[in-house]
Scaffold this active site. Sequence first.
Site, PDB file in Angstrom:
ATOM      1  N   VAL A 105     109.130 -52.772  20.889  1.00  0.00           N
ATOM      2  CA  VAL A 105     108.396 -52.378  19.690  1.00  0.00           C
ATOM      3  C   VAL A 105     106.912 -52.194  19.990  1.00  0.00           C
ATOM      4  CG1 VAL A 105     110.036 -53.454  18.110  1.00  0.00           C
ATOM      5  CG2 VAL A 105     108.137 -54.818  19.007  1.00  0.00           C
ATOM      6  N   HIS A 121     114.321 -50.409  17.868  1.00  0.00           N
ATOM      7  CA  HIS A 121     114.036 -51.571  17.021  1.00  0.00           C
ATOM      8  C   HIS A 121     112.762 -51.398  16.202  1.00  0.00           C
ATOM      9  CE1 HIS A 121     116.611 -54.209  19.925  1.00  0.00           C
ATOM     10  NE2 HIS A 121     117.337 -53.480  19.099  1.00  0.00           N
ATOM     11  N   GLY A 221     115.122 -52.914  32.684  1.00  0.00           N
ATOM     12  CA  GLY A 221     114.512 -54.123  32.154  1.00  0.00           C
ATOM     13  C   GLY A 221     115.194 -54.728  30.957  1.00  0.00           C
TER      14      GLY A 221
END
Length: 320
Positions: A105, A121, A221
């Site tokens: 985010v 998100h 990641g």
Amino acid sequence: MTADDESVERLCTLVAPGGVTVVSGAGISTDSGIPDYRGPNGALRRHTPMTYQEFTRQPGAHHRYWARSHAGWRQVARAEPNAAHRAVARLEQAGLVTAVVTQNVDGLHQRAGSRQVIDLHGSLSRVMCPDCGLVSPRHELDSRLRRANPDYHVGGAPTNPDGDVTLAEETIAGFVMVGCLACGGDRLEPDVVFFGATVPRPRVARAMGLIESARALLILGSSLTVMSGYRFVLRAAELGIPVAIVNQGPTRGDARAAVRVDAPLGLTLPRLAAVLTGSAASARKVAPAGPAGPAGSAGPADSAGTAASVASASTDGPPS
């Protein structure tokens, strides 16, 4: 050739033909000073993120969230894209990566130069009012909160991946929240998917469409512990789309990965970009990766040119 060289060579071979959709997680932003939840030093060891049910229903939770978020958001806002973000943008500019679906985010992919990005998100850079529907920039709210809290200074507390910090109750009690500029409502929310909540269906559908049209899926990641990211690996496996994973530590998707690189993203991705974009002509001559085989296997990396490039590629800085 070392095992690391071999795995990066196989990664180059998979990415070189293009048509790659990236799914990134918190691990790509740790070098920018934003911690992750589940990595070697993950924040879940010291901090339980707030759920949406707690945010909206538990007395005092809304106030506590904004007090902590106001203290921590500026660290996220000041964070700069790192070498891994820039490498992904470079691969997109070269036509190899077609889109990025990020679970983060922080907006760092966009700031690094990536153009086709879905914030799965949401984004901490926006605030929305559930009463009137107004969506406004976070920096505007930050300015208003600074004026309302001129003596509110918090230092030394580590910032969590969701952009807040852990504060003492007496510090939280002294925080003054403001309302919506349009309707005066007092229920402002960050434009993010709270921990444990579901991603809006239209957004999931857009992201899934990118996965289904991809030639290959590249996970960067993410431990893939939660379904919001893992679902893309499952769908790619159903369709026979090869999956590559670059992450430090094991992931939930390892058994379905055609290529697995367990190494720092800040070293691996600039290396990948240097090989595949340093000489576009030679990169495009790399043989396309074969379809995913059994778990943990991939088509052979049979380009001597790629092997030589991998061996000589710089690994200690961002792409120039």
